[in-house]
Design an enzyme around this catalytic site. Structure first.
Site, PDB file in Angstrom:
ATOM      1  N   ASP A 156       0.830  -1.206   0.000  1.00 56.21           N
ATOM      2  CA  ASP A 156       0.000   0.000   0.000  1.00 56.21           C
ATOM      3  C   ASP A 156       0.867   1.261   0.000  1.00 56.21           C
ATOM      4  O   ASP A 156       2.105   1.193   0.032  1.00 56.21           O
ATOM      5  CB  ASP A 156      -0.929  -0.056   1.234  1.00 56.21           C
ATOM      6  CG  ASP A 156      -2.302   0.540   0.952  1.00 56.21           C
ATOM      7  OD1 ASP A 156      -2.424   1.349   0.019  1.00 56.21           O
ATOM      8  OD2 ASP A 156      -3.253   0.205   1.698  1.00 56.21           O
ATOM      9  N   GLU A 189      -1.181   1.820  -5.128  1.00 55.64           N
ATOM     10  CA  GLU A 189      -0.784   3.227  -5.030  1.00 55.64           C
ATOM     11  C   GLU A 189      -1.930   4.133  -5.479  1.00 55.64           C
ATOM     12  O   GLU A 189      -1.758   5.350  -5.552  1.00 55.64           O
ATOM     13  CB  GLU A 189       0.513   3.375  -5.846  1.00 55.64           C
ATOM     14  CG  GLU A 189       1.196   4.692  -5.872  1.00 55.64           C
ATOM     15  CD  GLU A 189       0.685   5.585  -6.982  1.00 55.64           C
ATOM     16  OE1 GLU A 189       1.069   6.752  -7.019  1.00 55.64           O
ATOM     17  OE2 GLU A 189      -0.121   5.119  -7.822  1.00 55.64           O
ATOM     18  N   TRP A 190      -3.077   3.518  -5.783  1.00 55.35           N
ATOM     19  CA  TRP A 190      -4.337   4.212  -6.091  1.00 55.35           C
ATOM     20  C   TRP A 190      -4.303   5.021  -7.387  1.00 55.35           C
ATOM     21  O   TRP A 190      -5.166   5.882  -7.614  1.00 55.35           O
ATOM     22  CB  TRP A 190      -4.782   5.106  -4.919  1.00 55.35           C
ATOM     23  CG  TRP A 190      -4.487   4.555  -3.569  1.00 55.35           C
ATOM     24  CD1 TRP A 190      -4.819   3.303  -3.122  1.00 55.35           C
ATOM     25  CD2 TRP A 190      -3.791   5.180  -2.499  1.00 55.35           C
ATOM     26  NE1 TRP A 190      -4.378   3.125  -1.849  1.00 55.35           N
ATOM     27  CE2 TRP A 190      -3.748   4.264  -1.433  1.00 55.35           C
ATOM     28  CE3 TRP A 190      -3.203   6.442  -2.334  1.00 55.35           C
ATOM     29  CZ2 TRP A 190      -3.124   4.541  -0.222  1.00 55.35           C
ATOM     30  CZ3 TRP A 190      -2.586   6.731  -1.120  1.00 55.35           C
ATOM     31  CH2 TRP A 190      -2.548   5.785  -0.081  1.00 55.35           C
ATOM     32  N   GLY A 191      -3.279   4.799  -8.228  1.00 58.54           N
ATOM     33  CA  GLY A 191      -3.247   5.484  -9.529  1.00 58.54           C
ATOM     34  C   GLY A 191      -2.665   6.884  -9.500  1.00 58.54           C
ATOM     35  O   GLY A 191      -2.554   7.534 -10.541  1.00 58.54           O
ATOM     36  N   ASP A 212     -10.140   3.657  -3.479  1.00 56.81           N
ATOM     37  CA  ASP A 212     -10.838   2.440  -3.054  1.00 56.81           C
ATOM     38  C   ASP A 212     -12.251   2.342  -3.627  1.00 56.81           C
ATOM     39  O   ASP A 212     -12.980   3.328  -3.718  1.00 56.81           O
ATOM     40  CB  ASP A 212     -10.938   2.408  -1.523  1.00 56.81           C
ATOM     41  CG  ASP A 212      -9.588   2.141  -0.880  1.00 56.81           C
ATOM     42  OD1 ASP A 212      -8.573   2.081  -1.601  1.00 56.81           O
ATOM     43  OD2 ASP A 212      -9.552   1.982   0.356  1.00 56.81           O
TER      44      ASP A 212
HETATM   45  C1  GLA Z   1      -6.040   1.279   1.504  1.00 59.25           C
HETATM   46  C2  GLA Z   1      -6.172   0.309   0.342  1.00 59.25           C
HETATM   47  C3  GLA Z   1      -7.296  -0.680   0.644  1.00 59.25           C
HETATM   48  C4  GLA Z   1      -7.007  -1.421   1.944  1.00 59.25           C
HETATM   49  C5  GLA Z   1      -6.775  -0.436   3.086  1.00 59.25           C
HETATM   50  C6  GLA Z   1      -6.267  -1.114   4.326  1.00 59.25           C
HETATM   51  O1  GLA Z   1      -7.162   2.096   1.616  1.00 59.25           O
HETATM   52  O2  GLA Z   1      -6.415   0.983  -0.860  1.00 59.25           O
HETATM   53  O3  GLA Z   1      -7.473  -1.591  -0.417  1.00 59.25           O
HETATM   54  O4  GLA Z   1      -5.875  -2.234   1.758  1.00 59.25           O
HETATM   55  O5  GLA Z   1      -5.826   0.567   2.725  1.00 59.25           O
HETATM   56  O6  GLA Z   1      -6.049  -0.215   5.372  1.00 59.25           O
END
Ligand code: GLA
Length: 402
Positions: A156, A189-191, A212
């Site tokens: 993450d 890394e969410w992009g 997410d």
């Molecule tokens: C981030 C990630 C999620 C999950 C949470 C856990 O938000 O994007 O997919 O793994 O952390 O805390």
């Protein structure tokens, strides 16, 4: 005394030996991983921090008993909150209340069922739930994971302050490889830093393209506190447009884990969600409680014809080929030259949607066999196009085979 000829032969021999040693460079242990999108289960979407040895073991049992394993799901991944601290030597310490026999015991159990074991950590100083992160401990952690039998690491991006994303993920991949065990690297890394541009180069096997997912149908919405944003499945789908060329065997765009069965959407919407992820060649990581699925949810997650579209060995990601307001057509080329086509009705009323052969890259004059992948029914040979009535928030998914 050696003749000139024998000296020349000796030199040539030395050169050949050096050449063959170079050619035999140590193979990278993580090559050939995730040649099709990874399939499995992850704890986060349903259980968040409420993870334990008992729950994970019973979920692994359920992967087998429910037929998910037979359908191709193999990874059992523990997300955030399994870890609590580091010991005096800097080793990561698992929560001994929740994992009383340690992480290796959990991994051994998962392996005994013919499944694979995944864990979660973070490139920064802490995980997103505030547990110890991997920063500065990458090689130490990689050796520990390898000793536990870990097969998949989700890494993450919380608490990374000024870290460079590409360098951080290259570092953990190098650490995993040095530990000598083939471990799938899931870049989470969410992009933000466009990981599709560098994820493959640093040895990532999948990378999140968005924030997410939430268990919701619609588009992007601000959270109640005004921050951005909650992503319903449509919001996530829209963020995949244009990324298809970055995916392929061993390296996939990851639009986040599945919410199928978690209760926030209708069964029709879950069928659509699953079909979208299949056509996107997305990792299929279920996120619901597999121990007590309704038959409708089970039948969505284990639809082998839809899964075959996702797992096609050519590894092409599907793309949107037509859009008329709320009516969309997505298509994915398959190894045998056929196409999977998804007719998606985003609107609140039933609509007729057509896919033309030209949208699929075929000549209009072509005669092709059409098969409905949710009805499991051959619909016959068609020329030029296929059209169907599609329920609100629903899909019709077909294979079109010349
Ligand atoms: C981030 C990630 C999620 C999950 C949470 C856990 O938000 O994007 O997919 O793994 O952390 O805390």
């Amino acid at each position: 005394m050696k003749t000139n000829q024998s000296i020349a032969a000796l030199c040539l021999g030395t050169l050949l030996l050096a050449g063959s040693l170079l050619a035999q460079e140590k193979p990278i242990v993580s090559a050939n991983l995730a040649l099709t999108p990874p399939m499995g289960w992850n704890s986060w979407n349903k259980f968040a921090c409420n993870v334990s040895e008992d729950m994970i073991k019973s979920m692994a049992d359920a992967v087998v008993k429910s037929g998910m394993k037979d359908a191709g799901y193999v990874y059992v991944n523990i997300d955030d909150c399994w870890q609590v601290s580091r010991d005096a030597n800097g080793n990561i310490v698992a929560d001994s209340q929740r994992f009383p026999h340690g992480m290796k015991a959990v991994g051994d159990y998962i392996h005994s069922l013919g499944l694979k074991f995944g864990v979660y950590s973070d490139a920064g100083s802490k995980t997103c739930a505030g547990r110890p992160g991997g920063l500065g401990h990458e090689y130490q952690d990689a050796i520990q994971y390898a000793a536990w039998g870990v097969d998949y690491l989700k890494y993450d991006w919380c608490h990374t302050t000024t870290q460079d994303a590409k360098a951080s993920y290259a570092n953990i991949r190098a650490a995993l490889d040095a530990a000598g065990r083939p471990i799938v690297l899931s870049i989470c890394e969410w992009g933000t830093a466009k990981p599709w541009l560098w994820g493959k180069e640093v040895g990532g096997n999948l990378w999140r393209t968005t924030g997410d997912i939430t268990d919701r149908w619609g588009g992007q919405q601000k959270w109640p506190d005004g921050s951005c944003c909650s992503n319903g499945v449509l919001a996530i789908l829209d963020q995949q447009v244009g990324l298809q060329s970055y995916a392929g065997p061993g390296h996939w765009n990851d639009p986040d884990m599945l919410e199928v069965g978690n209760g926030g959407m209708t069964d029709t919407e879950y069928r659509s969600h699953f079909s979208m992820w299949a056509i996107l060649a997305a990792p299929l990581i279920a996120g619901n409680d597999l121990r007590n699925m309704r038959p409708e949810i089970h039948d969505i997650l284990t639809n082998k014809e839809v899964i075959a579209v996702n797992q096609d060995p050519l590894g092409r990601e599907g793309e949107r080929v037509a859009k008329n307001g709320d009516l969309e057509v997505w298509a994915k080329q398959q190894k045998d030259g056929s196409r999977a086509a998804l007719l998606l009705n985003r609107s609140d009323s039933e609509q007729e949607i057509a896919v033309s052969w030209e949208d699929l890259g075929y000549p209009a004059s072509l005669s092709a066999a059409v098969r409905d992948l949710w009805q499991h029914k051959d619909l016959g040979k068609m020329t030029g196009k296929f059209s169907a009535r599609v329920e609100p928030h629903g899909v019709v998914m077909v294979a079109v085979k010349p």
